[in-house]
Design a protein around this motif. Structure first.
Motif, short mmCIF file in Angstrom:
data_model
loop_
_atom_site.label_atom_id
_atom_site.label_comp_id
_atom_site.label_asym_id
_atom_site.label_seq_id
_atom_site.Cartn_x
_atom_site.Cartn_y
_atom_site.Cartn_z
N LEU A 274 43.87 43.56 32.01
CA LEU A 274 43.97 44.29 33.27
C LEU A 274 45.06 43.74 34.17
O LEU A 274 45.33 44.30 35.25
CB LEU A 274 42.63 44.24 34.02
CG LEU A 274 41.44 44.92 33.36
CD1 LEU A 274 40.16 44.65 34.14
CD2 LEU A 274 41.68 46.42 33.25
N GLY A 275 45.70 42.65 33.75
CA GLY A 275 46.73 42.04 34.57
C GLY A 275 46.17 41.22 35.71
O GLY A 275 46.84 41.03 36.73
N LEU A 276 44.97 40.72 35.56
CA LEU A 276 44.32 39.93 36.60
C LEU A 276 44.37 38.44 36.25
O LEU A 276 44.53 38.07 35.08
CB LEU A 276 42.85 40.35 36.74
CG LEU A 276 42.59 41.75 37.27
CD1 LEU A 276 41.10 42.08 37.17
CD2 LEU A 276 43.06 41.88 38.71
N PRO A 277 44.26 37.55 37.24
CA PRO A 277 44.15 36.12 36.95
C PRO A 277 42.95 35.85 36.04
O PRO A 277 41.86 36.39 36.25
CB PRO A 277 43.97 35.49 38.34
CG PRO A 277 44.55 36.49 39.29
CD PRO A 277 44.26 37.83 38.70
N GLU A 278 43.13 35.02 35.05
CA GLU A 278 42.09 34.75 34.06
C GLU A 278 41.15 33.67 34.59
O GLU A 278 41.22 32.50 34.19
CB GLU A 278 42.72 34.35 32.74
CG GLU A 278 43.66 35.41 32.18
CD GLU A 278 44.41 34.94 30.95
OE1 GLU A 278 43.85 34.14 30.17
OE2 GLU A 278 45.56 35.37 30.77
N THR A 279 40.24 34.08 35.47
CA THR A 279 39.30 33.14 36.08
C THR A 279 38.00 33.02 35.30
O THR A 279 37.28 32.03 35.46
CB THR A 279 38.98 33.58 37.52
OG1 THR A 279 38.34 34.86 37.47
CG2 THR A 279 40.25 33.69 38.35
N GLY A 280 37.67 34.01 34.52
CA GLY A 280 36.40 34.00 33.81
C GLY A 280 35.23 34.41 34.68
O GLY A 280 34.08 34.40 34.22
N ARG A 281 35.50 34.79 35.91
CA ARG A 281 34.44 35.22 36.82
C ARG A 281 34.72 36.66 37.27
O ARG A 281 35.86 37.07 37.41
CB ARG A 281 34.35 34.31 38.05
CG ARG A 281 34.12 32.85 37.70
CD ARG A 281 33.97 32.01 38.95
NE ARG A 281 32.73 32.30 39.67
CZ ARG A 281 31.55 31.79 39.35
NH1 ARG A 281 31.42 30.96 38.32
NH2 ARG A 281 30.48 32.10 40.07
N VAL A 282 33.64 37.42 37.50
CA VAL A 282 33.75 38.82 37.88
C VAL A 282 33.37 38.94 39.34
O VAL A 282 32.24 38.64 39.73
CB VAL A 282 32.83 39.71 37.02
CG1 VAL A 282 33.05 41.19 37.37
CG2 VAL A 282 33.09 39.47 35.54
N GLY A 283 34.33 39.38 40.18
CA GLY A 283 34.08 39.49 41.60
C GLY A 283 33.21 40.68 41.96
O GLY A 283 33.04 41.64 41.17
N LEU A 284 32.66 40.64 43.15
CA LEU A 284 31.74 41.68 43.61
C LEU A 284 32.41 43.05 43.66
O LEU A 284 31.77 44.07 43.39
CB LEU A 284 31.20 41.30 45.00
CG LEU A 284 30.11 42.18 45.58
CD1 LEU A 284 28.84 42.10 44.73
CD2 LEU A 284 29.80 41.76 47.02
N GLY A 285 33.69 43.11 43.98
CA GLY A 285 34.38 44.39 44.10
C GLY A 285 35.22 44.76 42.89
O GLY A 285 35.99 45.72 42.96
N ASP A 286 35.07 44.02 41.80
CA ASP A 286 35.90 44.29 40.62
C ASP A 286 35.43 45.49 39.81
O ASP A 286 36.24 46.11 39.11
CB ASP A 286 35.96 43.06 39.71
CG ASP A 286 36.76 41.91 40.33
OD1 ASP A 286 37.49 42.18 41.31
OD2 ASP A 286 36.64 40.77 39.85
N VAL A 287 34.16 45.81 39.84
CA VAL A 287 33.62 46.90 39.02
C VAL A 287 32.72 47.79 39.86
O VAL A 287 32.20 47.38 40.90
CB VAL A 287 32.85 46.36 37.79
CG1 VAL A 287 33.72 45.50 36.91
CG2 VAL A 287 31.61 45.59 38.23
N VAL A 288 32.56 49.03 39.38
CA VAL A 288 31.63 50.00 39.95
C VAL A 288 30.82 50.58 38.80
O VAL A 288 31.39 50.94 37.76
CB VAL A 288 32.37 51.13 40.70
CG1 VAL A 288 31.41 52.25 41.07
CG2 VAL A 288 33.04 50.58 41.95
#
Length: 463
Positions: A274-288
């Motif tokens: 997705l072109g996002l930083p590879e943090t390994g964590r999913v933020g609250l606003g990342d998905v719906v």
């Protein structure tokens, strides 16, 4: 000359001319005049005959009484005849409806920031598609019923609990020192001597010096804290997310309720795509989350506006019909009931009642003055979506079954005649009239009953 006038006068009055009287010859080509009295009597006779014929016809047509349901026979009249039959009559009613995708629902996006990209209205989104971008970060659609309510990832490590009993280290050079006191108390049973800086002397084992450092079992030394490795996050939301991650092709973990290091590695690969930083964590606003494929509506904000839950609306991808049915006549609206949906081109497709609203709505702007009935929303689904063609929205009709009468006597409505004494009747093939009680009217037929009616009886359709 006088005699000639007298003879004409007598002849004009209808008397025979006298013998020897001179008769004026009749002019050629001219009819002899008729006596006025004879013309009047002939006219009276014709009028009387017409009245008699009319009265006879009226008696034959209206003399239908009779307790047995039959009247006197009348002269047969021209016209087609039909047979009384047994049939099943079904009352069908049409109401207006609206074809569409249903009411739009606000997209529950929790991303905060500036909206930097929006989709075109009518776009159909599936699992893994980007719904919008906030601060140039994608907000991704996943399938599920549980909303995103927390960040997902492995939990941070924690320090080991302190079991020494010394949460605070002793102050150096204190009065007697903690260690000296402990040394004097704990080692006393061994017969030692505890001497603490500051002049405090105790009996027992060990010698405490300075700030309480005891020997021979007197003083305690704090151990360095120990940490635990990161712990997996647990919950049904983890199971829902991992199911989506696996469905998108990212594996290497067990789909369960535990967010493990294997899940974290899969998330990093997904973030990279997705072109996002590879943090390994999913933020609250990342998905719906949504229950399935959705159709995106018209955005309610422009690019550059602040993100929020009302940025974008959506509906399902299945076309359906919504009917504002009268609350007083909505008994037909039962979940699962079949209906026929009439399209603008005149064709009809099969539909089924999917849901009936529970909230009654008064007519808009009515205020209870027009007498219009309150309505409830009825949703009708159409299984064969291809039968709708490319039609996406517009007015349609919905035909439903009301009353139903099985195995009843029926005739065409056109066969009914009104009786002089009231009610309806049928004219038999031989010109007799029989009474008929009417029941359900449906599809051009009417239910009839009466003592003289039977299946197969031939009745005439009046011309």
């Amino acid at each position: 000359m006088s005699g000639m006038f007298t003879d004409r006068d007598e002849d004009r009055d209808g008397a025979a001319p006298a013998a020897g009287a001179e008769v004026e010859p009749t002019q050629e080509g001219t009819a002899p005049p008729r006596a006025p009295g004879r013309r009047r009597s002939r006219t009276v006779l014709v009028a009387a005959a017409f009245v008699v014929v009319t009265a006879v016809a009226a008696v034959g047509a209206l003399g239908l009484g009779g307790d047995g349901g039959e009247g006197p026979a009348a002269p047969p009249r021209a016209g087609s005849t039909v047979a009384v039959t047994r049939a099943t009559l079904v009352e069908r009613t049409k109401v207006d409806g609206t074809l569409g995708y249903g009411a739009e629902i606000p997209l529950p996006a929790k991303a905060s920031g500036t909206v930097t990209w929006l989709p075109e209205a009518g776009t159909v989104a599936e699992r893994g598609d980007t719904l919008l971008r906030v601060d140039d970060r994608p907000v991704v659609l996943l399938y599920g019923t549980l909303p995103m309510y927390r960040e997902l990832g492995t939990t941070a490590g924690t320090a080991a609990p302190d079991t020494t009993g010394n949460p605070t280290p002793p102050a150096p050079g204190g009065a007697g020192g903690k260690g000296g006191t402990d040394g004097g108390t704990d080692g006393g049973t061994d017969g030692g001597t505890d001497t603490a800086s500051g002049g405090t002397t105790g009996t027992g084992g060990g010698t405490g010096t300075g700030g309480g450092t005891g020997t021979g079992g007197g003083g305690n030394t704090d151990a360095p804290p120990r940490s635990t490795p990161p712990q997996p996050l647990r919950g049904m939301d983890v199971l829902q997310f991992e199911s989506n991650l696996a469905a998108l092709g990212y594996t290497g973990f067990t789909v369960d309720e535990r967010f493990t290091s294997g899940t974290e590695r899969a998330v990093k690969r997904w973030q990279k795509s997705l072109g996002l930083p590879e943090t390994g964590r999913v933020g609250l606003g990342d998905v719906v989350y949504a229950s399935g494929r959705i159709r995106l509506g018209q955005p309610s904000v422009r690019l550059g506006a602040a993100a929020g839950e009302n940025v974008l609306g959506y509906t399902g991808t299945t076309r359906k019909v919504v009917v504002d049915a009268s609350a007083q006549e909505a008994s037909w609206a039962v979940r699962g009931a079949g209906v026929a949906v009439g399209l603008p081109d005149g064709t009809a497709v099969r539909g089924q009642v999917a849901s009936v609203g529970r909230q009654v709505t008064a007519p808009e702007g009515d205020g209870g003055t027009s007498g219009a009935a309150p309505t409830v929303p009825v949703t009708v689904t159409i299984t064969d979506q291809r039968s709708l063609g490319r039609l996406e929205s517009g007015p349609v009709s919905v035909e439903y079954v009301g009353r139903k009468r099985e195995n009843v006597l029926a005739v065409p409505v056109a066969a009914l005649v009104a009786l002089a004494e009231g009610g309806h009747g049928l004219e038999t093939e031989d010109g007799r009239f029989v009474t008929a009680r009417t029941g359900l009217f449906a599809d051009g037929m009417v239910e009839v009953s009466g003592p003289a009616l039977r299946a197969g009886l031939k009745v005439r359709i009046p011309q």
